[in-house]
Write an enzyme that holds these catalytic residues in place. Sequence first.
Site, mmCIF file in Angstrom:
data_model
loop_
_atom_site.group_PDB
_atom_site.id
_atom_site.type_symbol
_atom_site.label_atom_id
_atom_site.label_comp_id
_atom_site.label_asym_id
_atom_site.label_seq_id
_atom_site.Cartn_x
_atom_site.Cartn_y
_atom_site.Cartn_z
ATOM 1 N N HIS A 57 0.855 -1.189 0.000
ATOM 2 C CA HIS A 57 0.000 0.000 0.000
ATOM 3 C C HIS A 57 0.895 1.244 0.000
ATOM 4 C CE1 HIS A 57 -2.560 3.096 1.903
ATOM 5 N NE2 HIS A 57 -3.559 2.459 1.330
ATOM 6 N N VAL A 74 1.434 3.815 1.812
ATOM 7 C CA VAL A 74 2.114 4.299 3.014
ATOM 8 C C VAL A 74 3.127 3.294 3.555
ATOM 9 C CG1 VAL A 74 0.222 5.810 3.723
ATOM 10 C CG2 VAL A 74 0.298 3.451 4.569
ATOM 11 N N LYS A 75 3.235 2.128 2.934
ATOM 12 C CA LYS A 75 4.164 1.113 3.420
ATOM 13 C C LYS A 75 5.580 1.348 2.882
ATOM 14 C CE LYS A 75 1.046 -1.415 5.625
ATOM 15 N NZ LYS A 75 -0.256 -0.894 5.197
ATOM 16 N N HIS A 76 6.521 0.521 3.321
ATOM 17 C CA HIS A 76 7.926 0.684 2.946
ATOM 18 C C HIS A 76 8.134 0.596 1.440
ATOM 19 C CE1 HIS A 76 8.071 -0.378 7.169
ATOM 20 N NE2 HIS A 76 9.351 -0.094 7.234
#
Length: 387
Positions: free
Chosen positions: A192, A194-196
Amino acid sequence: MISKPIPYGRQHITDEDIRAVIDTLKSDYLTQGPRIREFETKFAGYVGAQYAVAVNNATSGLHLAATALNVKPGDKVIVTPMTFAASANCIRYCGGEVVFCDIDKDTYLMDIRKLEAMLKASPRGTYKGIVPVDFAGYPLNLEEFRKLADEYGLWIIEDACHAPGGYFTDSKGKKQHCGNGCFADCAVFSFHPVKHIATGEGGMVTTNSKELYDKLCLYRTHGITKDPALLHEHHGGWYYEMQELGYNYRLTDFQAALGVSQLERAKAGLERRHEIVRRYNEAFSGIDGIKTPFNAADAYHAYHLYVIQVADRLGLYNYLHENNVYAQVHYAPLHLMPYYQQLGNKKGDLPVVEEYYEHCLSLPMYPTLTDEEQEFVIEKVIEYIKQ
């Protein structure tokens, strides 16, 4: 005053990422092509797992893992309440029953002591598996969970969506990376924004079991196979068989291309997250009224989130938003969602997670957060706490 909003998380898309996507869009394959296998192979190498299966999102990955592990109607599975809904919903999709275990007050992870007490208090065979979460990027000590799981005959799905690159040090002094498959049967990651690693939507399931890998691949694509070794009949090169009731949980090639490009910066992104954490910790150290995240010496935190606890969470949340700092709350305890309350859960069942929820706030945490922006966040947090 910062005029541009500062979110709690944000994707980082470079010119190299864009070129990788454009090149794939111009290629022969938009889906089910070579970039999928490339992404799977490189991601498996990154976390240290033998197999990786790319999927269209982490929720699909969790559902595939539960399906491959043969979760059936009535099966009881223990899940942490401090997580996004998908960690538990995947069990419900298979008809299983979700039982929540409270969290540790320091790490905010599933409390293994409470898990053990739950298992001891029930007849053997009551529970089939556990779904612990590397919440906020803090790595579970899965060696301890594996010992307990083996004692009670449980499988483990590690929800590692927050923690690619995180690791703990095992009893032999070896670094065990989140999702490497040494202790969990399957692990699931999210891509997603906002993930790394960001692919828009997307996810990955990792495992060290060839049997589970084959099932994951089968269920990902409608339960259909063209593998000559698995076919019941042989009509010709075109022939395929639907052997199980599966799903369409495939990732596209251009998303995989973006994932491969993002993966090349994963280590640098983690290092930048740790720089941001050091600045936050130094700024808040000695400030009464701010509890900063716990991190044991034997754990390498992946810091998807930087969660503080304060007395007046709502007041601070509103004050930061008024100043264009879009802090967020992660998460409302899952057992208190109306859906799970109607299944018998209620307030007071899990006191630690309920107390945590009253005070938690996630501050901006992403590699492209500038020093100036972070200083502004720090200034506003301290300003509110001291007033």
